[in-house]
Motif scaffolding. Sequence first.
Motif, PDB file in Angstrom:
ATOM      1  N   LEU A 149       0.826  -1.202   0.000  1.00  0.00           N
ATOM      2  CA  LEU A 149       0.000   0.000   0.000  1.00  0.00           C
ATOM      3  C   LEU A 149       0.861   1.253   0.000  1.00  0.00           C
ATOM      4  CD1 LEU A 149      -2.546  -1.137   2.732  1.00  0.00           C
ATOM      5  CD2 LEU A 149      -2.834  -1.240   0.258  1.00  0.00           C
ATOM      6  N   THR A 150       0.403   2.271  -0.707  1.00  0.00           N
ATOM      7  CA  THR A 150       1.160   3.532  -0.719  1.00  0.00           C
ATOM      8  C   THR A 150       1.259   4.090   0.691  1.00  0.00           C
ATOM      9  OG1 THR A 150      -0.918   4.572  -1.321  1.00  0.00           O
ATOM     10  CG2 THR A 150       0.662   4.291  -3.066  1.00  0.00           C
ATOM     11  N   THR A 151       0.255   3.782   1.516  1.00  0.00           N
ATOM     12  CA  THR A 151       0.248   4.345   2.857  1.00  0.00           C
ATOM     13  C   THR A 151       1.168   3.592   3.807  1.00  0.00           C
ATOM     14  OG1 THR A 151      -1.691   3.022   3.288  1.00  0.00           O
ATOM     15  CG2 THR A 151      -2.066   5.323   2.732  1.00  0.00           C
TER      16      THR A 151
ATOM     17  N   MET B 153      -6.246   4.518  -1.687  1.00  0.00           N
ATOM     18  CA  MET B 153      -5.056   4.534  -0.849  1.00  0.00           C
ATOM     19  C   MET B 153      -4.126   5.689  -1.216  1.00  0.00           C
ATOM     20  SD  MET B 153      -5.825   2.498   1.367  1.00  0.00           S
ATOM     21  CE  MET B 153      -4.611   2.215   2.613  1.00  0.00           C
ATOM     22  N   SER B 154      -3.996   5.974  -2.512  1.00  0.00           N
ATOM     23  CA  SER B 154      -3.099   7.088  -2.838  1.00  0.00           C
ATOM     24  C   SER B 154      -3.740   8.417  -2.442  1.00  0.00           C
ATOM     25  CB  SER B 154      -2.679   7.073  -4.311  1.00  0.00           C
ATOM     26  OG  SER B 154      -3.768   6.890  -5.149  1.00  0.00           O
ATOM     27  N   ILE B 156      -5.611   8.752   0.223  1.00  0.00           N
ATOM     28  CA  ILE B 156      -5.375   8.827   1.673  1.00  0.00           C
ATOM     29  C   ILE B 156      -3.934   9.217   1.939  1.00  0.00           C
ATOM     30  CG2 ILE B 156      -5.202   7.417   3.772  1.00  0.00           C
ATOM     31  CD1 ILE B 156      -7.683   5.904   2.809  1.00  0.00           C
ATOM     32  N   GLY B 157      -3.021   8.665   1.143  1.00  0.00           N
ATOM     33  CA  GLY B 157      -1.606   9.009   1.280  1.00  0.00           C
ATOM     34  C   GLY B 157      -1.405  10.503   1.103  1.00  0.00           C
ATOM     35  N   MET B 160      -2.527  12.593   4.022  1.00  0.00           N
ATOM     36  CA  MET B 160      -1.721  12.517   5.233  1.00  0.00           C
ATOM     37  C   MET B 160      -0.463  13.376   5.180  1.00  0.00           C
ATOM     38  SD  MET B 160      -2.297   8.525   6.060  1.00  0.00           S
ATOM     39  CE  MET B 160      -1.055   8.407   7.336  1.00  0.00           C
TER      40      MET B 160
END
Lengths: 213, 508
Positions: A149-151, B153-154, B156-157, B160
């Motif tokens: 995941l990117t996160t 997800m990107s 959310i990235g 952040m």
Amino acid sequence: MTPIECLFKAVIDGDAKTARIVTADALQAGVPALDLVMEGMMPAMDEAGRRFECSEFFVPELLLSARAMKSALELIRPILAQTGAKPAGRVAVGTVRGDLHDIGKNLVSAMLEGAGFEVVDLGVNVAAEKFIDAVRTKDVKIVAMSALLTTTMESMRTTIEAFRTAGLRDQVRILVGGAPVTQRFADEIGADGYSASAPGAVLLARKAMSGTA
Amino acid sequence: MTDNVRVELQPMGRTLGVRRGCPLQDVLFAQGVEFPCGGHGRCRGCRVRLLAGSLPVTPEDARLLSPADTADGWRLACRARAVGDLTIELAQWEAAILADDTVLSFVPRSGLGIAVDLGTTTLAAQLLDLRTGCVLAVRTALNDQARHGADIMSRIGFAMQGGGRRELTRVIRDQIRGLAAALVADAGGAARADPVADVVIVGNTAMHHLFADLDVGPLSRFPFEPEDDGLLSFSADALGWSLPGNPRVRFLPCLGGFVGSDLLAGLLATRLHESDEPAALVDLGTNGEIVVGNRGRMLCASTAAGPAFEGARVSMGMRAVTGAISEVRVRDGRMHCRVLGDVAPRGLCGSGLVDAVAAGLDLGRIDPTGRLSHGDALELAPPVALRQADIRELQLAKAAIAAGLRILLEQWGARPDQLARLHLAGAFGNYINRASARRIGLLDFPDATVLPSGNTALLGAKLVLLGAPDDDGTFATLRSRVRHVSLGEDARFQDIFVDEMRFPQPTP
């Protein structure tokens, strides 16, 4: 076919049952354990990796080959240990903290084992301390981290920082991989190597052991 | 004769220039019209009324509509082609909610309502007359946040880092404010004088958080559980939207994990939560979302299917717009492609991808491991071809859905053959060929079980708008009956996922 050729074929075909039977028979017939590994199993996993790289194999086929390889390795490993044969190196493999994906990590583990490395599988959601502990207590020379995941790939950065803080960064080679990871990211966080694929991780690990990575 | 004709759509008064002979389905689909049976002339969901111009009565029209209706100008849009200039009225928007067999607790009240389906990729919004339940205007758009990351997800990235979260919140609030204003302007006339009384928004948990400027950190890592996923309620003024009437704006509560109010709305639209028998709701988006259960209890889960169904990460993939191959059929051992808009093919959309792989399997050009039997590409209709890597993308996507569904069914305690209905949400669900979906092992259920159900998120949001206005929208009882299952934590998920990557052997 010779027993070694039979083992080679069983691993490529992902046939765990046959791989185990031919290995047992070969050992009984006096084929040296090291020959089975060096001439049967390792070339077979190399070939499976090559087929994966050129899209001939997909994840299920590569995992089946890995399963077949492991079922043979279970019989061979105790014998190798008795003869004092040294593994190519010891690698700690894990999916980083916050991430539960283990397919990519399992593929890398299998490819490394197939290439003669001893793998310490730390599992998924692995905290930096756990990687560090493996280096401290298990004589691990290489750490291979995976994130999907990117996160969660940011956990790779924090793990590398934790190695620095612990004063262990110089004692270990750190390899990274996983779908969102790039060479640029690997350089940015100060990893020693990056591979886009599981077979590529073997080349990195070999380079790391020879001190060229 | 010129190559183009004009199609005027009522009640919005929008005029479109299209290629002569173009199927109306292709024209209308892009305008947000749904085709419940997939455009096969099996239902009456897409019927339109001809106000000017001519459309011949097709055999399907004659079978499904009464002689009085056809005489009155009613036709099935999915069977019609724009051979000359046309003016048509869209029945679907006149009574979008009141599908033939829907019993609805409709409480008429004054004012306008706006329903918004806020997707990671696309937005769909409708303006309703709350007195009649009629749709006055429709708008769709691509999510403006997408420039900061295509998938959740990107996104959310991005949220952040630094001021990312604030920026995403600002972008989406601005966009919905703009859509709301455009809808009111579209409606024109008398409607414009009416105040907007109520706005209802649905979307997945990440969209919920980013609309409200909540911390998305907990969604970024294991265990991926939101801290606050309840109903959000604002006044338009508080959001900085100067809408006449200062309506309340509600973002409906989530079901759990990444499964948001889009699926909660889907339950309301399909009435899965009132079903005696076990049923399923599947949304085949980038983030595949699944609910399995009945009136007693339900399980939900999300599974990262990737964007293959939306045509992304596929070498010649594209969205379901003009020029996309949307269907592939095998006839006499050869593949035949249908291209949206009746033009030269430019690429392949999700339904075409599923069909193409099913056809490749049937023709023996793709083996059960997903490998092309010879070469690196399967030509469909020049210049469009299916590449080996495209098949791999589809294998990942379909395995994620199939594995998720399998685990939810097992955990709920039903065998696949006990599933009474499987509602397929989303535009893709309307277009996908059920036999092809079964052939590739995506949805291994009989045709009769799989029900393409359209945009159930938007439909559910409209049901909330039209329901009792004093309903607080917390859905506490319904939500207490739904349990979120984290597939990643199920030890068997990855094994089943890998297992499902293969294609089923052909059935004799």
